[in-house]
Design a protein around this motif. Structure first.
Motif, PDB file in Angstrom:
ATOM      1  N   VAL A 150      13.636   5.651   3.258  1.00  0.00           N
ATOM      2  CA  VAL A 150      13.775   4.867   4.486  1.00  0.00           C
ATOM      3  C   VAL A 150      15.249   4.659   4.777  1.00  0.00           C
ATOM      4  CG1 VAL A 150      11.577   3.687   4.177  1.00  0.00           C
ATOM      5  CG2 VAL A 150      13.666   2.658   3.275  1.00  0.00           C
ATOM      6  N   ALA A 159      11.524  -3.123   4.703  1.00  0.00           N
ATOM      7  CA  ALA A 159      11.203  -1.885   5.414  1.00  0.00           C
ATOM      8  C   ALA A 159       9.906  -1.994   6.216  1.00  0.00           C
ATOM      9  CB  ALA A 159      11.108  -0.715   4.439  1.00  0.00           C
ATOM     10  N   ASP A 160       8.809  -2.372   5.547  1.00  0.00           N
ATOM     11  CA  ASP A 160       7.531  -2.385   6.263  1.00  0.00           C
ATOM     12  C   ASP A 160       6.502  -3.249   5.557  1.00  0.00           C
ATOM     13  OD1 ASP A 160       6.590  -0.651   4.144  1.00  0.00           O
ATOM     14  OD2 ASP A 160       7.312   1.056   5.283  1.00  0.00           O
ATOM     15  N   ALA A 173       6.820  -1.774  10.846  1.00  0.00           N
ATOM     16  CA  ALA A 173       8.099  -1.407  10.248  1.00  0.00           C
ATOM     17  C   ALA A 173       9.259  -2.007  11.023  1.00  0.00           C
ATOM     18  CB  ALA A 173       8.247   0.113  10.201  1.00  0.00           C
ATOM     19  N   GLY A 179      12.777   0.519   8.207  1.00  0.00           N
ATOM     20  CA  GLY A 179      11.582   1.197   7.712  1.00  0.00           C
ATOM     21  C   GLY A 179      10.966   2.173   8.683  1.00  0.00           C
ATOM     22  N   ASP A 218       6.744  -3.589   1.537  1.00  0.00           N
ATOM     23  CA  ASP A 218       7.543  -2.436   1.123  1.00  0.00           C
ATOM     24  C   ASP A 218       6.660  -1.531   0.272  1.00  0.00           C
ATOM     25  OD1 ASP A 218       9.803  -3.132   2.594  1.00  0.00           O
ATOM     26  OD2 ASP A 218      10.621  -4.348   0.998  1.00  0.00           O
TER      27      ASP A 218
END
Length: 249
Positions: free
Chosen positions: A77, A120-121, A155, A159, A215
């Motif tokens: 990422v 990130a997500d 995200a 991400g 994440d």
């Protein structure tokens, strides 16, 4: 900085981090604070950059404030460098050919109870492969969408280059919000949505257990109709190279 030897923290627990530290030193940088090859002549408060080698070291900054802007290395990422790009990054630090961008830190609650943070997500995913459930995405202002799918990922711009992009979502510029992307939706017409935080996810109907993943870590099972709220809790600084490095930087 410009002209002086760049001071760099290298984070990572494996041989790749040691190799990156060696590359920094070979390129004329100074490695400090707990990294292989680090020197006691300076500490992390002097750092110009933190090289986070591998996703575990990157995602650790969801729970820790970095001493300097983060530059991902060998991560899936962000604008991640390869190990071969490290020397060019040191040169860019020396000449001042860098800039800093901010990416949001997400805090996540389930029915109001905190469960963790993500850089990130955030993903809701059925535990059994190819078993779909029904998901909803909403904001305080609107119901964004309801769909049947294997899961949904939200995200940040950091991400958005990773799993969300592989699932069909766009890559976001810093400051543009977050993107919600269905994972393997049960339709031929796929959509993704870019919205400002906060964003709420829910499982509207489950045909199997659904996991919440922050994440790369599964942290909880999510029952139907529980509100999974994603909110911003400040930012983390990331380094961009403006010249003298690979396009990936």
């Amino acid at each position: 900085m410009s002209g002086d030897a760049p001071v760099v923290v290298v984070r990572g627990d494996d041989a790749d981090a040691s190799a990156v530290a060696e590359s920094v030193t070979a390129a004329g940088g100074v490695v400090v604070d707990g990294s292989d090859g680090g020197t006691p002549a300076a500490d992390a408060s002097d750092a110009d950059a933190v090289l986070a080698v591998g996703e575990p070291s990157l995602f650790a900054f969801a729970d820790e404030v970095p001493p300097a802007p983060i530059l991902p290395v060998a991560c899936g990422v962000g604008r991640s460098l390869s190990r071969a790009d490290v020397a060019a990054a040191v040169r860019a630090l020396r000449t001042g050919a860098t800039r800093t961008v901010e990416h949001p830190l997400l805090t996540v609650t389930v029915d109001g109870a905190p469960v963790g943070s993500a850089l990130a997500d955030v993903t809701l995913m059925t535990d059994e492969p190819a078993r779909i459930s029904e998901y909803a995405v909403s904001t305080p202002a609107e119901h964004v969408g309801t769909f049947r799918a294997d899961g949904v990922v939200v995200a940040t711009p950091l991400g958005s280059t990773g799993y969300a992009h592989a699932a069909g979502g766009p890559i976001l510029a810093p400051g543009t919000g977050v993107v919600a992307v269905p994972i393997a939706p049960y339709t031929t017409l796929t959509e993704s949505w870019v919205r400002q935080l906060p964003v709420t996810l829910s499982v509207e109907r489950d045909e199997t257990d659904v996991s919440l993943i922050l994440d790369d870590e599964a942290v909880a099972d999510v029952p139907p109709h529980a509100a999974v709220e994603l909110a911003a809790d400040g930012t983390r600084p990331f380094l961009r190279l403006t010249e003298g490095a690979s396009d990936a930087a």
